[in-house]
Enzyme design. Structure first.
Site, mmCIF file in Angstrom:
data_model
loop_
_atom_site.group_PDB
_atom_site.id
_atom_site.type_symbol
_atom_site.label_atom_id
_atom_site.label_comp_id
_atom_site.label_asym_id
_atom_site.label_seq_id
_atom_site.Cartn_x
_atom_site.Cartn_y
_atom_site.Cartn_z
ATOM 1 N N ARG A 53 0.829 -1.197 0.000
ATOM 2 C CA ARG A 53 0.000 0.000 0.000
ATOM 3 C C ARG A 53 0.867 1.252 0.000
ATOM 4 O O ARG A 53 1.858 1.328 0.730
ATOM 5 C CB ARG A 53 -0.907 0.020 1.238
ATOM 6 C CG ARG A 53 -2.069 -0.946 1.135
ATOM 7 C CD ARG A 53 -2.915 -0.902 2.376
ATOM 8 N NE ARG A 53 -2.156 -1.362 3.549
ATOM 9 C CZ ARG A 53 -2.674 -1.445 4.764
ATOM 10 N NH1 ARG A 53 -3.929 -1.080 4.980
ATOM 11 N NH2 ARG A 53 -1.941 -1.882 5.759
ATOM 12 N N ASP A 87 -1.497 2.489 -4.844
ATOM 13 C CA ASP A 87 -2.812 2.721 -4.268
ATOM 14 C C ASP A 87 -3.820 2.049 -5.194
ATOM 15 O O ASP A 87 -4.219 2.621 -6.227
ATOM 16 C CB ASP A 87 -3.096 4.218 -4.161
ATOM 17 C CG ASP A 87 -4.464 4.513 -3.550
ATOM 18 O OD1 ASP A 87 -5.203 3.553 -3.247
ATOM 19 O OD2 ASP A 87 -4.802 5.705 -3.395
ATOM 20 N N LEU A 88 -4.243 0.841 -4.843
ATOM 21 C CA LEU A 88 -5.080 0.054 -5.737
ATOM 22 C C LEU A 88 -6.509 0.567 -5.835
ATOM 23 O O LEU A 88 -7.326 -0.017 -6.545
ATOM 24 C CB LEU A 88 -5.064 -1.410 -5.290
ATOM 25 C CG LEU A 88 -3.709 -2.112 -5.432
ATOM 26 C CD1 LEU A 88 -3.784 -3.535 -4.922
ATOM 27 C CD2 LEU A 88 -3.218 -2.087 -6.874
ATOM 28 N N LYS A 89 -6.802 1.659 -5.142
ATOM 29 C CA LYS A 89 -8.094 2.319 -5.332
ATOM 30 C C LYS A 89 -8.062 3.263 -6.535
ATOM 31 O O LYS A 89 -9.100 3.759 -6.964
ATOM 32 C CB LYS A 89 -8.476 3.093 -4.074
ATOM 33 C CG LYS A 89 -8.718 2.210 -2.856
ATOM 34 C CD LYS A 89 -9.071 3.030 -1.639
ATOM 35 C CE LYS A 89 -9.281 2.128 -0.419
ATOM 36 N NZ LYS A 89 -9.611 2.919 0.803
ATOM 37 N N HIS A 153 -8.308 -15.017 13.281
ATOM 38 C CA HIS A 153 -6.857 -15.162 13.361
ATOM 39 C C HIS A 153 -6.531 -16.616 13.676
ATOM 40 O O HIS A 153 -7.422 -17.461 13.830
ATOM 41 C CB HIS A 153 -6.271 -14.231 14.420
ATOM 42 C CG HIS A 153 -6.095 -12.820 13.949
ATOM 43 N ND1 HIS A 153 -5.310 -12.492 12.867
ATOM 44 C CD2 HIS A 153 -6.607 -11.652 14.411
ATOM 45 C CE1 HIS A 153 -5.337 -11.186 12.674
ATOM 46 N NE2 HIS A 153 -6.117 -10.645 13.600
ATOM 47 N N ASP A 183 -1.395 -20.132 10.146
ATOM 48 C CA ASP A 183 -0.687 -19.243 9.225
ATOM 49 C C ASP A 183 0.421 -19.968 8.475
ATOM 50 O O ASP A 183 0.602 -19.764 7.266
ATOM 51 C CB ASP A 183 -0.075 -18.070 9.997
ATOM 52 C CG ASP A 183 -1.098 -17.016 10.362
ATOM 53 O OD1 ASP A 183 -2.185 -17.002 9.770
ATOM 54 O OD2 ASP A 183 -0.799 -16.194 11.248
#
Length: 386
Positions: A53, A87-89, A153, A183
């Site tokens: 991001r 910024d994938l927006k 989680h 995970d």
């Protein structure tokens, strides 16, 4: 380009071609499962482009303790990768991401189901521009099912799959798991394995595929014995009642007189006989009739000596006995040092060094992943055009 340095000893021969040389991975994932998976691929020679991001980057960068500018967690999981900040927006940024995927062999993402589709980066859209793409989506619950969109989680996945219930103590309360099994064992490892299988299949068929890695699903093989007992005989495991959950004196943790603990696992008869010989307790040989009483008798004997005294008595004896070590003690153990687990190092920007992760990749297949931990956005996406 400003990057932290990793001083590493390559454990592959200079003339040896890395197994994944020429493979490009575009990794949209953050935190642990996806980054650990792409770390494996990087250490096998793949080029990993980490999409972060704009401004903030991977949340792992902000964790403590710090190691240089970013967290030590981030450094351990992302060495040898390149960072592209987008910024994938923004439509223009999405187009830059699409350009990277168009020339990629593998895509890894870790969003909730549907997020990549809404961004215009879903599997069907990416397959249309790159039919050879291996697209790996890592989620907690998988791409479909009643729990698919539920936040969770590692603790939740272990609770829902029955693993945590098997850790319950005498008061019935389950123990807090100290390993992020979902995970890692449920996420990173299956993702890496299936990506390699998909790349191998692509060699024959020429087409990529979609891989749905559900961390919760992949925990069930860890209790294969419990599934077998339950499905075949209707004997579902219970805490304190089965072979590896505390139901036998031959698989227990016993407290010593100095407050330390022995992990004793003399399951086979020959080991059990050796174990009792050291304890000078031949009367406990037949433990099947009263396992609880035998366990209490063994505990009383172990409690009469210190951990070091027991280690001396068990030295050279095949009885499957160990002292429970702290992590700090474990990494200093001569055995692990001799095997070279912690020889390779990561150096922060200010010159401080720590060992890098001892990844389970055979030396003959291992490749030095690179000499950098990427700073956020250090790479220009246009630089990766082939």
């Amino acid at each position: 380009m400003a990057c932290s340095t990793i001083a590493m000893k390559s454990q592959s021969t200079p003339a040896q071609r890395a197994p994944l040389a020429g493979i490009r991975v575009v990794d949209f994932s953050t935190l642990l499962p996806g980054p650990m998976c792409s770390l494996f691929l990087a250490h096998a020679g793949a080029e990993v482009i980490k999409i972060e991001r704009l401004g903030r980057g991977d949340e792992m960068r902000s964790y403590l303790p710090k190691f240089g500018k970013d967290s030590v967690n981030f450094a351990l999981l992302n060495q040898g990768k390149r960072s592209v900040a987008l910024d994938l927006k923004e439509p223009a940024a999405v187009q830059q991401a699409i350009a990277l995927v168009r020339q990629a062999d593998v895509l890894i993402e870790q969003f909730r189901p549907g997020v990549m589709d809404r961004l215009g980066l879903g599997y069907e859209a990416m397959r249309a521009i790159n039919p050879r793409l291996v697209y790996c989506a890592i989620t907690g619950w998988g791409q479909h099912g009643p729990l698919a969109d539920m936040a969770a989680h590692d603790l939740n996945y272990q609770a829902e799959t029955g693993l945590m219930a098997l850790t319950a103590g005498s008061d019935g309360a389950p123990g807090l798991p100290n390993v992020l099994a979902a995970d890692l064992v449920g996420g990173a490892y299956p993702a890496m394995m299936n990506i390699l299988l998909a790349l191998r299949a692509r060699e024959a068929g020429g087409q990529g595929c979609f891989i749905d890695v559900a961390m919760a699903d992949n925990l069930f093989p860890l209790v294969y014995w419990g599934l077998g007992n339950g499905f075949a005989a209707g004997e579902w495991p219970v805490p304190g009642g089965d072979l590896v959950t505390g139901g036998t004196p031959r698989y227990q943790v016993y407290r010593t007189s100095d407050g330390r603990y022995l992990a004793a696992a003399p399951l086979e008869q020959k080991f059990w006989e050796n174990f009792l010989r050291v304890l000078e307790a031949p009367q406990l040989l037949d433990d099947a009739g009263d396992p609880k009483g035998t366990r209490e008798a063994v505990a009383a004997i172990i409690a009469t000596r210190t951990a070091d005294e027991w280690l001396q008595r068990f030295a050279g004896i095949d009885a499957c006995v160990s002292v429970v070590k702290s992590l700090q003690e474990a990494v200093a153990t001569p055995h692990f040092r001799e095997r070279g687990l912690f020889q390779a190092h990561i150096a922060s920007g200010d010159g401080v060094e720590i060992p890098s992760l001892p990844l389970p990749i055979a030396p003959a297949l291992r490749h030095a992943a690179g000499d950098t931990v990427p700073e956020l956005g250090e790479a220009d996406p246009d630089a990766f055009r082939r």
